[in-house]
Write a protein that holds these residues in place. Structure first.
Motif, mmCIF file in Angstrom:
data_model
loop_
_atom_site.group_PDB
_atom_site.id
_atom_site.type_symbol
_atom_site.label_atom_id
_atom_site.label_comp_id
_atom_site.label_asym_id
_atom_site.label_seq_id
_atom_site.Cartn_x
_atom_site.Cartn_y
_atom_site.Cartn_z
ATOM 1 N N THR A 182 0.846 -1.199 0.000
ATOM 2 C CA THR A 182 0.000 0.000 0.000
ATOM 3 C C THR A 182 0.878 1.243 0.000
ATOM 4 O O THR A 182 1.917 1.292 0.660
ATOM 5 C CB THR A 182 -0.941 0.055 1.223
ATOM 6 O OG1 THR A 182 -0.166 0.160 2.418
ATOM 7 C CG2 THR A 182 -1.807 -1.192 1.285
ATOM 8 N N ILE A 183 0.456 2.233 -0.763
ATOM 9 C CA ILE A 183 1.116 3.539 -0.809
ATOM 10 C C ILE A 183 0.058 4.571 -0.477
ATOM 11 O O ILE A 183 -0.883 4.792 -1.255
ATOM 12 C CB ILE A 183 1.751 3.793 -2.181
ATOM 13 C CG1 ILE A 183 2.851 2.756 -2.445
ATOM 14 C CG2 ILE A 183 2.314 5.218 -2.263
ATOM 15 C CD1 ILE A 183 3.482 2.856 -3.819
ATOM 16 N N ALA A 184 0.187 5.171 0.701
ATOM 17 C CA ALA A 184 -0.830 6.094 1.207
ATOM 18 C C ALA A 184 -0.248 7.483 1.403
ATOM 19 O O ALA A 184 0.923 7.636 1.770
ATOM 20 C CB ALA A 184 -1.399 5.568 2.524
ATOM 21 N N ASP A 185 -1.069 8.510 1.160
ATOM 22 C CA ASP A 185 -0.667 9.892 1.422
ATOM 23 C C ASP A 185 -1.746 10.581 2.229
ATOM 24 O O ASP A 185 -2.901 10.136 2.254
ATOM 25 C CB ASP A 185 -0.402 10.647 0.115
ATOM 26 C CG ASP A 185 -1.651 10.825 -0.737
ATOM 27 O OD1 ASP A 185 -2.545 11.594 -0.329
ATOM 28 O OD2 ASP A 185 -1.756 10.186 -1.807
ATOM 29 N N ASP A 186 -1.387 11.648 2.917
ATOM 30 C CA ASP A 186 -2.359 12.400 3.699
ATOM 31 C C ASP A 186 -2.734 13.714 3.018
ATOM 32 O O ASP A 186 -2.996 14.726 3.656
ATOM 33 C CB ASP A 186 -1.847 12.655 5.116
ATOM 34 C CG ASP A 186 -0.497 13.369 5.138
ATOM 35 O OD1 ASP A 186 -0.004 13.756 4.060
ATOM 36 O OD2 ASP A 186 0.073 13.542 6.237
ATOM 37 N N GLY A 187 -2.747 13.677 1.678
ATOM 38 C CA GLY A 187 -3.159 14.838 0.898
ATOM 39 C C GLY A 187 -4.666 15.034 0.926
ATOM 40 O O GLY A 187 -5.377 14.389 1.708
ATOM 41 N N PRO A 188 -5.199 15.914 0.068
ATOM 42 C CA PRO A 188 -6.632 16.254 0.100
ATOM 43 C C PRO A 188 -7.555 15.144 -0.375
ATOM 44 O O PRO A 188 -8.770 15.229 -0.181
ATOM 45 C CB PRO A 188 -6.714 17.479 -0.818
ATOM 46 C CG PRO A 188 -5.546 17.336 -1.737
ATOM 47 C CD PRO A 188 -4.460 16.720 -0.914
ATOM 48 N N GLY A 189 -7.021 14.102 -0.998
ATOM 49 C CA GLY A 189 -7.870 13.012 -1.456
ATOM 50 C C GLY A 189 -8.395 13.226 -2.860
ATOM 51 O O GLY A 189 -8.109 14.224 -3.520
ATOM 52 N N ILE A 190 -9.209 12.256 -3.324
ATOM 53 C CA ILE A 190 -9.779 12.277 -4.668
ATOM 54 C C ILE A 190 -11.298 12.369 -4.538
ATOM 55 O O ILE A 190 -11.901 11.629 -3.752
ATOM 56 C CB ILE A 190 -9.394 11.000 -5.444
ATOM 57 C CG1 ILE A 190 -7.867 10.874 -5.505
ATOM 58 C CG2 ILE A 190 -9.978 11.025 -6.853
ATOM 59 C CD1 ILE A 190 -7.404 9.550 -6.057
ATOM 60 N N PRO A 191 -11.944 13.254 -5.281
ATOM 61 C CA PRO A 191 -13.412 13.346 -5.220
ATOM 62 C C PRO A 191 -14.056 11.996 -5.506
ATOM 63 O O PRO A 191 -13.641 11.287 -6.435
ATOM 64 C CB PRO A 191 -13.744 14.377 -6.307
ATOM 65 C CG PRO A 191 -12.502 15.210 -6.419
ATOM 66 C CD PRO A 191 -11.369 14.270 -6.181
ATOM 67 N N GLY A 246 -10.162 8.538 2.418
ATOM 68 C CA GLY A 246 -10.783 8.804 3.699
ATOM 69 C C GLY A 246 -11.816 9.910 3.595
ATOM 70 O O GLY A 246 -11.802 10.714 2.661
ATOM 71 N N LYS A 247 -12.700 9.984 4.573
ATOM 72 C CA LYS A 247 -13.757 10.991 4.557
ATOM 73 C C LYS A 247 -13.208 12.412 4.700
ATOM 74 O O LYS A 247 -13.802 13.372 4.205
ATOM 75 C CB LYS A 247 -14.752 10.707 5.687
ATOM 76 C CG LYS A 247 -15.538 9.420 5.491
ATOM 77 C CD LYS A 247 -16.532 9.213 6.625
ATOM 78 C CE LYS A 247 -17.343 7.934 6.417
ATOM 79 N NZ LYS A 247 -18.323 7.720 7.510
ATOM 80 N N THR A 248 -12.070 12.536 5.394
ATOM 81 C CA THR A 248 -11.484 13.869 5.605
ATOM 82 C C THR A 248 -10.219 14.086 4.778
ATOM 83 O O THR A 248 -9.467 15.022 5.019
ATOM 84 C CB THR A 248 -11.162 14.064 7.095
ATOM 85 O OG1 THR A 248 -10.238 13.042 7.520
ATOM 86 C CG2 THR A 248 -12.421 13.983 7.933
ATOM 87 N N GLY A 249 -9.975 13.220 3.793
ATOM 88 C CA GLY A 249 -8.792 13.361 2.953
ATOM 89 C C GLY A 249 -7.894 12.150 3.042
ATOM 90 O O GLY A 249 -8.129 11.218 3.830
#
Length: 420
Positions: A351-360, A404-407
């Motif tokens: 898994t490669i995860a980031d804490d950026g704004p996310g994808i719509p 995630g729900k918050t990004g």
């Protein structure tokens, strides 16, 4: 009095100056090198201003690369050369004006405004003898004893030339790449090439400049052995020579490491399918991306004890490159990227995860489609993602994405572990 010459004076009693300059600039490249050099020159000459400039294509103007003035750095700027001492230097001459500068250049209004009376300028000449720019120092008091030894400062002008040539080579490479990268399919390759080129050019520039420095030091040592210098001078030259050789060796080792990681990433010397440790591929990819990872981005590794699998390592490394580049873009210069590996009896997962704004949410179902575009959202490598999906499918695996729900965004790769 103005001294204009195309020849270099022999170094006498310059060992300490030479060593001071080397210690201040050794290992530096780019803007850091230019800034360190001008500051050290100003301190050694006890002058108010010191600067390095690049001659612009018109030949009538120059642009400062680094400028130290009255104890601080100035922002880069362009200026006209007509009627200035810099114009004479950029014709290929060393210009030394110990006193009376304004009288010699009455049309230079800047000199008069700043009340400068002395000047030392040395051209930056390419291997072909082409003037690329110059390094200079000016002051509002006479510049006498230290500035008479042109040879010491010409040694470091040659190093500045090597660094300027490296920067121009980088710029030329960037222009070529801009023409080649016509589609998103080439974007990942273009970024990788630029990163590797930068990583290799930096230590190469150090090696080239230190090789030139070593050559000049040997010439100074030969003078000492022939009786034209003292034992103390010879000792200082030997010390500076050792420093240059050690810096070159360290830079050479760095190049070897970069090439080794590039080979691991591309796996050009192996068969298509082989037993592979995915953590090796992830690490080599992260190494090649190092120049693209901003200082505010942290890479967190959570590697589990996973088995090797039979795969095409170069293709999987391409997937890691795509996902990691997307994660770097997503965090926008500040955040954390977490890479995790783990396995159960049947599957190995990355898994490669980031804490950026996310994808719509409305975009998730189309993410791996060829030609998909978000037009300003965090996914900029749409063809890279479709290719990644195709590669994982060819390995009988699956790639999915969660937000995630918050990004925050997590890409999950699942690959089968062969039984028996």
């Amino acid at each position: 009095m103005k001294i204009v010459t195309n020849s270099l004076a022999r170094a006498k009693g310059t060992g300490q100056l030479l060593r001071s300059l080397f210690e201040a600039t050794a290992g530096e490249t780019g803007d850091d090198f230019f800034r360190a050099l001008v500051r050290q020159l100003a301190e050694l000459l006890e002058s108010r201003h010191a600067f390095i400039s690049e001659l612009l294509p018109s030949g009538r103007r120059a642009r400062s690369l680094a400028y130290w003035a009255d104890g601080r750095y100035l922002d880069p700027f362009e200026y006209d050369l007509a009627g200035s001492p810099c114009e004479t230097v950029l014709e290929g001459n060393i210009v030394h004006v110990p006193n009376g500068l304004v009288d010699l250049y009455p049309n230079d209004k800047i000199l008069a405004k700043l009340r400068f009376v002395s000047y030392l300028g040395i051209p930056l000449l390419s291997r072909e003898g082409i003037v690329l720019g110059h390094v200079a120092a000016t002051d509002d008091k006479p510049m006498l004893e230290k500035s008479r030894d042109y040879s010491t400062f010409e040694v470091f002008a040659s190093r500045a030339t090597a660094e300027l040539e490296r920067r121009r080579a980088d710029a030329a490479l960037a222009r070529v790449q801009a023409k080649l990268i016509q589609t998103e399919k080439l974007a990942s390759l273009g970024q990788l090439t630029a990163g590797v080129a930068h990583e290799i050019n930096t230590p190469t520039g150090i090696i080239q400049s230190n090789a030139d420095l070593a050559k000049r030091l040997v010439e100074r040592l030969r003078d000492c052995l022939d009786g034209r210098g003292s034992n103390a001078e010879a000792d200082r030259y030997f010390d500076a020579l050792v420093d240059a050789i050690e810096a070159g060796a360290a830079a050479s080792s760095r190049i070897s490491g970069i090439v080794s990681n590039l080979k691991k990433f591309a796996r050009v010397d192996t068969a298509e399918y082989e037993e592979t440790d995915l953590r090796d591929g992830i690490e080599s990819t992260l190494t090649l991306l190092a120049s693209q990872i901003p200082a505010g981005v942290a890479i967190e590794r959570r590697y589990g004890n996973v088995p090797k699998i039979h795969s095409h390592p170069a293709e999987l490394n391409q997937v890691f490159m795509t996902l990691l580049q997307n994660a770097i873009d997503a965090v926008q210069g500040k955040g954390t990227i977490t890479v995790t590996t783990y396995s159960d009896d049947a599957h190995l997962e990355v898994t490669i995860a980031d804490d950026g704004p996310g994808i719509p949410p409305e975009m998730l179902d189309h993410l791996f489609e060829i030609g998909f575009s978000t037009k300003g959202a965090r996914i900029g490598m749409r063809v890279g993602l479709s290719t990644a999906h195709h590669i994982i499918a060819n390995h009988d695996g699956e790639i999915t994405v969660e937000c995630g729900k918050t990004g925050g965004t997590t890409f999950r790769i699942s690959l089968p572990i062969p039984r028996g």
